[in-house]
Design a protein around this motif. Structure first.
Motif: not given
Length: 504
Positions: A209-227
């Motif tokens: 359950d440790t949470r990790f910073a994702l760096a550029s992997l998080g671009k997926l969320f921005t892209a899906v938000g736009v789509l």
């Protein structure tokens, strides 16, 4: 209830369609078995003798003896070369010579990590003196020679968990990896394990359950938000940037489209301007970040004759602009839309933005570099804790491996995007790189890789104390998620797991 997830035919078809730009030539290069008897091969063997000691003084002596003075003057002297190789040691561990081949017409020696199973290709350029010296070299970090696997023999699915468990144990025992690895088949977890520490100072281990910073992997969320906004009719991918950000200079805002921003072909690239980076770091909101854009756009070399690109040029600035597009098209703050429009539908309740005031179970980042005593090992705390003053759409997210699997499952079930939109997002839009045996493309926010007979989609990320990788193999039903709070090591692990998946 666990549900069998099969990649829809539309997703597989999108991945297998021809690229929109360019065409790869992937014929493997023949090996050169005489390499070790060449001057390059003899110097390589002396390099390995020094490198595998993990000793700074041995590497400095090697550099002083075998590099030209001009090369050392340009790359930090023997100390700079030692720093470079000690950082490689922390990512790959000890290396051994494996095979030879060719790359761009030059002989390349492929080295294999004895613990990490990571590949390093070395191309040495020598002088013509009676005692040749290195006047330059190229390092190929990542995948190995085409058609060659690091596995001694293929695996079968029942043996996969045991192999991965032993592999992570070796990595952790050599302090080469800290984090979580998850492998799923048809949407169901078949292996998941965490190793190393989330907080060295307080002796807190990484957990599932440790949470990790994702760096550029998080671009997926921005892209899906736009789509998603495109699916909702709030925008189209061919809308000009000026529709949502009229503050941008008209001759740029009218030419650049949402599609350009998603595919890194906008031509808006500011992060090589030091003053812009300082202004970006000082920004406290997306609006202030936009102000930094407007201040430094005149520094672009082609600002007067600006035009979008016909090739890939990675742009964090483009994805930060997409965050503003999300805000203005949805009428909601970026973080609220991503939470309500992406995380909630996917059931990702352990994910969020690094700007949140309190984030439980967030791993601290550690350099995969030199220890306090100068030895090559991970475990040097970075000077910050991956917190941000405001949400960065280009890479300001955190998550867990389990939540990322929920994201993938929601994507392939079309719970996030309509089926035609999901298929378009995975269609090859632009060539990223092509070389013998492998090719990479970018879709609408997704990285697409072809290698070892497999096609995958996903994204990776890296920053100081962060390295992440998400790879989905729709043809065979596997998903691989690697999250680490060590720098750069996730790619090494993910690339080896690609070989493992290919062997099954």
């Amino acid at each position: 209830m666990l549900v069998r997830i099969l990649a829809p035919a539309a997703l597989v078809a999108a991945l297998l369609a021809p690229p929109a730009l360019g065409q790869a030539s992937l014929a493997p290069s023949p090996p050169d078995s005489s390499y070790l008897y060449t001057p390059e091969g003899q110097i390589l063997q002396q390099f390995l003798d020094a490198y595998n000691t993990g000793d700074r003084s041995a590497l400095e002596r090697f550099a002083a003896t075998h590099y030209t003075g001009d090369y050392l003057a340009n790359y930090g002297g023997p100390q700079g070369r030692a720093d470079h190789w000690l950082n490689k040691f922390s990512q790959l561990g000890p290396l051994r010579f494996h095979t030879t081949g060719a790359f761009m017409g030059r002989p390349v020696a492929w080295l294999l990590g004895t613990v990490s199973q990571g590949w390093l290709g070395q191309i040495l350029l020598l002088t013509d003196e009676p005692a040749p010296r290195v006047r330059g070299h190229m390092s190929l970090v990542g995948s190995g020679p085409p058609g060659v696997r690091s596995l001694p023999e293929p695996l079968d699915p029942p043996s996969l968990p045991g192999y991965l468990d032993a592999y992570l144990t070796r990595l952790a025992s050599h302090d080469l990896f800290a984090g979580t690895v998850l492998v799923a088949k048809d949407g169901r977890t078949v292996f998941e394990r965490s190793v190393g520490h989330a907080n060295l100072g307080h002796d807190i281990p990484n957990h599932l359950d440790t949470r990790f910073a994702l760096a550029s992997l998080g671009k997926l969320f921005t892209a899906v938000g736009v789509l998603r906004l495109a699916d909702e009719g709030a925008l189209t991918l061919d809308d000009p940037l000026a529709r949502f950000i009229p503050e941008y200079p008209e001759h740029i805002g009218r030419q650049v489209t949402i599609r350009h921003l998603l595919t890194h072909t906008s031509g808006i690239e500011l992060d090589e301007i030091e003053a812009f980076e300082q202004a970006k770091d000082a920004a406290a909101s997306l609006d202030e970040l936009l102000h930094a854009h407007l201040t430094f756009l005149d520094s672009l070399e082609n600002v007067e004759a600006f035009a979008p690109l016909d090739h890939f040029d990675y742009s964090n600035e483009g994805y930060d602009l997409l965050g503003l597009v999300v805000e203005r098209a949805s009428g909601m703050p970026y973080e609220a839309y991503i939470r309500e429009g992406v995380f909630a539908p996917a059931g990702m309740y352990a994910s969020g933005l690094l700007s949140e005031p309190f984030i439980p179970h967030l791993a601290l980042g550690y350099y995969s570099g030199l220890g306090r005593d100068g030895t090559p090992k991970a475990g040097v705390p970075v000077e910050f804790q991956h917190r941000q003053a405001f949400p960065h759409p280009s890479g300001g997210h955190y998550s867990t491996a389990g939540d990322l699997l929920r994201f993938v499952n929601a994507l392939v079930r079309h719970e996030l995007l309509q089926e035609p939109t999901a298929a378009r997002s995975l269609a090859r839009q632009v060539v990223v790189g092509e070389e013998p045996g492998r090719a990479s493309y970018y879709g609408l926010g997704f990285e697409i890789h072809e290698e070892a007979g497999l096609t995958s989609f996903g994204h990776d990320g890296a920053y100081s104390g962060i390295s992440t990788a998400l790879s989905v193999y729709p043809e065979v039903g596997y998903t691989v998620i690697v999250l680490s709070n060590y720098s750069f090591v996730a790619k090494t692990v993910a690339r080896h797991l690609r070989e493992v998946i290919a062997s099954l």
